[in-house]
Design a protein around this motif. Sequence first.
Motif: not given
Length: 320
Positions: A3-4, A7, A10-11, A30, A32, A36, A40
């Motif tokens: 997931d990290t 994400r 995606e960021l 996101l 979050v 977070t 990221d």
Amino acid sequence: MSDTTARALELLNLLQTHRHWPGPELAERLRVTERTVRRDVERLRELGYRIESSPGSAGGYRLEAGAAVPPLLLTDEEAIAMAIGLRIAASGRLVSGAETTLTALAKLERVLPSPLRRRVNALADAVLPAGIQAGAAVSSEVIGELALACRDHERVRFAYTAASGAATRRRVDPHALVPADRHWYLLAWDLDRADWRTFRVDRLERVEHTRVLFEPRPISPEEIEARVLAARGYLRTPAAAEIVIDLPLDRVREAFGPWAQGAVAEGEQRTRWRAGGHDWRDVMYACSWVPEGVTYRVEFGAGGPDEMREALERMLAAVS
């Protein structure tokens, strides 16, 4: 994929698709917390992506150019080949997809390090597509910044020099970049004039991003095309004339739409409208736009339009 990692990717995609992202909006996208998002961002920095952060209510994150092409995207040679290809495609004045080409070029050149950007500029200047007549020189940096502002709906300021030589500072909501007649035009809502305006991009410089986002005003593709064509038609041309119409200025604007550009009131009930083109046929066509039943006169320069008179006499004889 964890997931990290998902994400973080995606960021990265969000940072590449907008010039500037407020921290709270990134967190919302996101799903979050802002804390977070900060973590990221640090992970992406460790991978070699240069991400600028700014504090405050207007702060947020933006992707900067790095010392090298960001990892896992393109090799140097691939980046150069892609940038040159996009430059040539953009210079070809594509009928459709022009803004997509420009935003892709802007996104790529923004992350190219300076040595690669210089190589792209040198090669692109030497490689030209066959059959393309060059228009006025346009800064790739300026047109790239405008393309991003159009896409992101970001208000901008810039210096503009009109055809008359008058220099002004404009504050606009940019809407679209349009290629026409070997030139690039920016259609934007002029905030100080409270109306749509069309700008030749080669006369525009010193673009400033305000980081203020706006809600785009509705305008159809047909009206965009008409406004750009009207801007082209308003250029000084060999067969220029002025049509004095027995209608108030507001009625002329209502009848002609964007083609009323340059019309000025001459008293309360009369309007002077400049028309022209490559020859007298364009002036004659402009006269046909005057609403039915409205009287008008045409004022040419010295000598008068003998060819136009002769053509009209033959047309009247043919109709009779």
